[in-house]
Design an enzyme around this catalytic site. Structure first.
Site, PDB file in Angstrom:
ATOM      1  NE  ARG A 209       0.001  -6.040  -6.063  1.00 48.80           N
ATOM      2  CZ  ARG A 209       0.516  -5.200  -6.967  1.00 48.80           C
ATOM      3  NH1 ARG A 209       0.221  -3.930  -6.955  1.00 48.80           N
ATOM      4  NH2 ARG A 209       1.320  -5.661  -7.911  1.00 48.80           N
TER       5      ARG A 209
ATOM      6  CD  GLU B 264      -6.415  -3.813  -8.338  1.00 51.11           C
ATOM      7  OE1 GLU B 264      -5.799  -4.085  -9.382  1.00 51.11           O
ATOM      8  OE2 GLU B 264      -5.941  -3.093  -7.453  1.00 51.11           O
TER       9      GLU B 264
ATOM     10  CG  HIS C 206      -3.706  -1.213 -10.205  1.00 50.13           C
ATOM     11  ND1 HIS C 206      -3.674  -2.445  -9.615  1.00 50.13           N
ATOM     12  CD2 HIS C 206      -2.407  -0.819 -10.302  1.00 50.13           C
ATOM     13  CE1 HIS C 206      -2.411  -2.802  -9.369  1.00 50.13           C
ATOM     14  NE2 HIS C 206      -1.621  -1.827  -9.783  1.00 50.13           N
TER      15      HIS C 206
HETATM   16  P1  NDP Z   1      10.413  -2.726  -2.469  1.00 52.39           P
HETATM   17  O1  NDP Z   1      10.621  -4.180  -2.317  1.00 52.39           O
HETATM   18  O2  NDP Z   1      11.527  -1.863  -2.948  1.00 52.39           O
HETATM   19  O3  NDP Z   1       9.889  -2.103  -1.088  1.00 52.39           O
HETATM   20  C1  NDP Z   1       9.005  -2.741  -0.247  1.00 52.39           C
HETATM   21  C2  NDP Z   1       9.017  -2.040   1.105  1.00 52.39           C
HETATM   22  O4  NDP Z   1       8.025  -2.632   1.942  1.00 52.39           O
HETATM   23  C3  NDP Z   1      10.349  -2.164   1.840  1.00 52.39           C
HETATM   24  O5  NDP Z   1      10.636  -0.951   2.487  1.00 52.39           O
HETATM   25  C4  NDP Z   1      10.089  -3.257   2.881  1.00 52.39           C
HETATM   26  O6  NDP Z   1      10.940  -3.050   4.006  1.00 52.39           O
HETATM   27  C5  NDP Z   1       8.615  -2.991   3.192  1.00 52.39           C
HETATM   28  N1  NDP Z   1       7.924  -4.169   3.709  1.00 52.39           N
HETATM   29  C6  NDP Z   1       7.844  -5.404   3.172  1.00 52.39           C
HETATM   30  N2  NDP Z   1       7.131  -6.218   3.957  1.00 52.39           N
HETATM   31  C7  NDP Z   1       6.764  -5.485   5.032  1.00 52.39           C
HETATM   32  C8  NDP Z   1       6.019  -5.769   6.202  1.00 52.39           C
HETATM   33  N3  NDP Z   1       5.524  -7.002   6.430  1.00 52.39           N
HETATM   34  N4  NDP Z   1       5.824  -4.772   7.095  1.00 52.39           N
HETATM   35  C9  NDP Z   1       6.326  -3.538   6.874  1.00 52.39           C
HETATM   36  N5  NDP Z   1       7.044  -3.204   5.775  1.00 52.39           N
HETATM   37  C10 NDP Z   1       7.254  -4.175   4.871  1.00 52.39           C
HETATM   38  O7  NDP Z   1       9.151  -2.596  -3.440  1.00 52.39           O
HETATM   39  P2  NDP Z   1       8.701  -1.346  -4.347  1.00 52.39           P
HETATM   40  O8  NDP Z   1       8.822  -0.085  -3.564  1.00 52.39           O
HETATM   41  O9  NDP Z   1       9.378  -1.433  -5.659  1.00 52.39           O
HETATM   42  O10 NDP Z   1       7.145  -1.720  -4.574  1.00 52.39           O
HETATM   43  C11 NDP Z   1       6.301  -1.928  -3.458  1.00 52.39           C
HETATM   44  C12 NDP Z   1       4.970  -2.508  -3.891  1.00 52.39           C
HETATM   45  O11 NDP Z   1       4.163  -1.495  -4.455  1.00 52.39           O
HETATM   46  C13 NDP Z   1       5.013  -3.588  -4.974  1.00 52.39           C
HETATM   47  O12 NDP Z   1       5.307  -4.851  -4.432  1.00 52.39           O
HETATM   48  C14 NDP Z   1       3.611  -3.527  -5.549  1.00 52.39           C
HETATM   49  O13 NDP Z   1       2.771  -4.422  -4.870  1.00 52.39           O
HETATM   50  C15 NDP Z   1       3.164  -2.094  -5.271  1.00 52.39           C
HETATM   51  N6  NDP Z   1       3.042  -1.318  -6.507  1.00 52.39           N
HETATM   52  C16 NDP Z   1       1.819  -0.790  -6.882  1.00 52.39           C
HETATM   53  C17 NDP Z   1       1.695  -0.079  -8.057  1.00 52.39           C
HETATM   54  C18 NDP Z   1       0.394   0.492  -8.494  1.00 52.39           C
HETATM   55  O14 NDP Z   1       0.145   0.546  -9.696  1.00 52.39           O
HETATM   56  N7  NDP Z   1      -0.448   0.977  -7.611  1.00 52.39           N
HETATM   57  C19 NDP Z   1       2.839   0.126  -8.954  1.00 52.39           C
HETATM   58  C20 NDP Z   1       4.078  -0.406  -8.445  1.00 52.39           C
HETATM   59  C21 NDP Z   1       4.152  -1.108  -7.279  1.00 52.39           C
HETATM   60  P3  NDP Z   1      11.367  -4.262   4.998  1.00 52.39           P
HETATM   61  O15 NDP Z   1      11.757  -5.405   4.121  1.00 52.39           O
HETATM   62  O16 NDP Z   1      12.499  -3.696   5.826  1.00 52.39           O
HETATM   63  O17 NDP Z   1      10.164  -4.549   5.829  1.00 52.39           O
END
Ligand code: NDP
Length: 321
Positions: A232, A261, A279
């Site tokens: 994001r 965006e 995106h």
């Molecule tokens: P998941 O929930 O499976 O993974 C999120 C990851 O981020 C976890 O490893 C989590 O680990 C980590 N995380 C969350 N908060 C923090 C933090 N404060 N500091 C460090 N690490 C953090 O989500 P997805 O992999 O399915 O998707 C991730 C994101 O990608 C979506 O939320 C979306 O915003 C974005 N996305 C963008 C797309 C695009 O078109 N460009 C398409 C799809 C997704 P932990 O909880 O241990 O910290």
């Protein structure tokens, strides 16, 4: 007809959602601009929502009988989940079906950023190969990179797996380490940035991830450093990134997502060392079809079986009725 359940669709959504939902629900389509404008009788009939984009508290409150909000996309930061949860509304998203596509895009964007392939193609198309000769050598290469992934969730893990055959060093930062993975874990983003030369961000938009990619992190990556964002735009301090790219503190960047965006800061457009995408990480016909199906399946399963397919963790997974 009046005995069908009414589902609200604010603004635009993938046509397959409308096509499939329309077979068994009454779809109420409304404009987004200016907030919810539906007469009280119709508003009271709405029990489900299918949405791509935002659905804030004022929208939730305008429909007293909503049971389920199905978000098109895995990132559901546009939905006020806290407010939905407080009202017992289930929110669903579209995880997993887009992991491969988004991870593929991350790798492509990384290669484009390192090797400048989009620019090389323009060089050919503009006739410069004939007039001026070979395209200039790319300053950077994938070879020997040390790559850190910010966020190793569903998508981050697919990115890591795809990086393995490139023979690069792979590490990650999350709040809690994942079990039995062959990658280096960094408890802080700063420690990771100091140990790698390439940072890929794939974290959700949350209060904790706001502008975490800042001047400090970018200078730790260094002049040979590369930053890739497919998570994001919210996570990036744009002023710091534009400055670092402009003065050589950071080598290059590749961005698929932006803070506001579809507006992209003019500073990026005038820089030669940044590769920009609008995106599109999940934007293929097959993957968007799969996401559309999951939106519809969540609504159907909720009303037919009383259990959605992919509820988000913040909202209750209670059975309906
Ligand atoms: P998941 O929930 O499976 O993974 C999120 C990851 O981020 C976890 O490893 C989590 O680990 C980590 N995380 C969350 N908060 C923090 C933090 N404060 N500091 C460090 N690490 C953090 O989500 P997805 O992999 O399915 O998707 C991730 C994101 O990608 C979506 O939320 C979306 O915003 C974005 N996305 C963008 C797309 C695009 O078109 N460009 C398409 C799809 C997704 P932990 O909880 O241990 O910290």
């Amino acid at each position: 007809s009046d005995n069908r359940i009414a589902v609200l669709v604010p603004g635009k959504i993938h046509p397959r959602v409308l096509e499939r939902l329309g077979k068994q629900f009454d779809i109420v389509s409304v404009e987004r601009d200016g907030g919810p404008k539906v007469d009280a009788e119709t508003a009271a009939r709405i029990r489900g929502v299918a949405v791509s984009g935002g659905f804030g508290a004022s929208w939730i409150d305008a429909f007293p009988n909503i049971e389920v909000i199905a978000n098109f996309g895995v990132g559901y930061d546009g939905i006020d989940v806290k407010h939905a949860a407080s009202k017992g509304i289930v929110v669903t998203n579209t995880p997993d079906v887009l992991n491969d596509e988004v991870a593929d895009t991350a790798i492509a964007l990384l290669l484009n950023t390192l090797r400048q392939f989009p620019k090389a193609e323009s060089w050919l198309r503009e006739g410069r190969w004939v007039k001026e000769g070979a395209f200039p050598l790319s300053p950077f290469s994938m070879k020997g990179r040390r790559i850190g992934i910010n966020g190793l969730g569903r998508i981050g893990l697919e990115i890591a797996r795809r990086l393995e055959p490139f023979k690069v060093k792979i590490g990650y930062h999350t709040r809690s380490p994942r079990d039995s993975l062959p990658y280096d874990y960094y408890p802080t983003l700063k420690e990771m940035a100091q140990s790698v030369d390439t940072l890929i961000s794939i974290v959700p938009k949350t209060p904790e991830t706001h502008k975490v990619i800042n001047a400090d992190i970018l200078s730790a990556l260094g002049p040979q450093g590369v930053f890739i964002n497919v998570g994001r735009g919210w996570s990036v301090d744009d002023d710091a990134l534009i400055a670092a790219l402009g003065n050589g503190t950071l080598g290059a960047a590749g961005l698929d997502v932006f803070y506001d965006e579809p507006n992209v800061p003019a500073g990026y457009l005038s820089l030669p060392n940044v590769s920009l995408l609008p995106h599109v990480a999940s934007a293929s016909v097959p993957t968007r079809d799969a996401m559309a199906d999951l939106v519809v399946d969540n609504i159907i399963e909720w009303f037919v079986k009383g259990r959605p397919v992919t509820p988000v963790p913040e909202t209750p997974v209670k059975l309906r009725g």
